[in-house]
Design a protein around this motif. Sequence first.
Motif, PDB file in Angstrom:
ATOM      1  N   SER A 322      18.652 -30.777  24.972  1.00 43.85           N
ATOM      2  CA  SER A 322      18.695 -29.997  26.204  1.00 43.85           C
ATOM      3  C   SER A 322      17.392 -29.221  26.362  1.00 43.85           C
ATOM      4  O   SER A 322      16.741 -28.858  25.378  1.00 43.85           O
ATOM      5  CB  SER A 322      19.888 -29.034  26.183  1.00 43.85           C
ATOM      6  OG  SER A 322      19.785 -28.160  25.074  1.00 43.85           O
ATOM      7  N   SER A 345      14.491 -32.224  33.347  1.00 41.30           N
ATOM      8  CA  SER A 345      15.550 -31.228  33.462  1.00 41.30           C
ATOM      9  C   SER A 345      16.859 -31.895  33.907  1.00 41.30           C
ATOM     10  O   SER A 345      16.859 -32.927  34.583  1.00 41.30           O
ATOM     11  CB  SER A 345      15.144 -30.165  34.481  1.00 41.30           C
ATOM     12  OG  SER A 345      16.230 -29.317  34.792  1.00 41.30           O
ATOM     13  N   ALA A 346      17.973 -31.269  33.556  1.00 39.36           N
ATOM     14  CA  ALA A 346      19.282 -31.767  33.997  1.00 39.36           C
ATOM     15  C   ALA A 346      19.602 -31.311  35.414  1.00 39.36           C
ATOM     16  O   ALA A 346      20.562 -31.792  36.028  1.00 39.36           O
ATOM     17  CB  ALA A 346      20.362 -31.276  33.034  1.00 39.36           C
ATOM     18  N   GLN A 351      14.363 -31.543  39.130  1.00 40.20           N
ATOM     19  CA  GLN A 351      13.821 -32.909  39.042  1.00 40.20           C
ATOM     20  C   GLN A 351      13.066 -33.265  40.319  1.00 40.20           C
ATOM     21  O   GLN A 351      11.969 -33.842  40.268  1.00 40.20           O
ATOM     22  CB  GLN A 351      14.947 -33.914  38.806  1.00 40.20           C
ATOM     23  CG  GLN A 351      15.576 -33.849  37.422  1.00 40.20           C
ATOM     24  CD  GLN A 351      16.712 -34.846  37.280  1.00 40.20           C
ATOM     25  OE1 GLN A 351      16.816 -35.810  38.034  1.00 40.20           O
ATOM     26  NE2 GLN A 351      17.576 -34.616  36.298  1.00 40.20           N
TER      27      GLN A 351
END
Length: 362
Positions: A322, A345-346, A351
């Motif tokens: 992460s 990035s999540a 993004q």
Amino acid sequence: MSKRLWRLAEEQAERGAWAQAAMAYAEIAEKALRVKDSAVARQAAGLAADAFRRDDRPAAAAKLLVLARSVGADSLSDRVQLASVLMDAGELAAALDIAGQARSDALLSGDAAAEVLARDTLAGLLLAAGRVEEARAEVQAIGLLQLPGGEVARRFRSAQLLRLDGRCSEAAEEWKKLAEELEIYPQAAGAAAACRMERAETLALQVALGADAGLLDLALAEEERASKAWMQAGRRAGLYRSEAWKLRLRKQRGEMVLPAAIEQALRYATERKMPLLSAELQVCLAVVTESPTPAHHAILALGEAPLARGRARVVAAELGESLPDAVFEELAADAAWTARAMLCSADPLLQREGRARAQLLS
């Protein structure tokens, strides 16, 4: 003092046999101390320290520099060299303190060449410590001096700043020009190798941000040139870095590679107590093995180097870990790697912003 031993040490240094030269100069210093010849002891100790540093032995170099300072004037060049040695040993805070003192003394001396040396050393340390705007001020001050010898330092540091500003193509082109100019001079082999490596790293970064993957071929060619130059300069740490980056680039290109060469380099860096080199090699190992674990080890070792720590976090995230929020603070002064962090990035919004930034930067 034996003229034969002096000649031997000088010959060893001239051909880049730094370990042998260091031991010879150290022997001269010890003998001079026994007969209370302070001038010879100081000179030999300083030369031994320089050779030990080139042989990637920062602890031994620091010991000889302390000896040199104890038997003579505490020269500016000694302090600059000690700052560089402490950086190799991962002691950035101590190195910055000494380099800052050297810069102040150079200003008081009125010696422009000494000022360039001190400011360049301080700029490199400030960049490693993530204090980019302070480093920029030092580079600008070097430029104002307008010394021919200072132009190489100014251009190298300026290219580093260009990359941090996201102007990767300009930085890569400047390093290419500078390397080509330096390669004419055998004594500048190490500096030329550093330029080639910086260009290779920049090209790889551009590909990671979406540029044509063909740039990786150019990056590998740059690393080949760097390896040859490091061998010419007799600098094993540089050679190990270059060999590790070759494997990293081949992996980025999609090839199957084995990590043995990086593991050997890591053993070398550990034995020589060079934590910053070890951290860089750990990140290369993470990429090659597709495991975030070595990158995590690097993060733990980079407590005083926020830019390198942030980049290691990004590599770990690209490999499945992460991405912590802290990375954006660590990379605040690095536009290109901030975009790269956003890409992994999540968060879809981050993004999207990362893609927009990457298009402007790559």
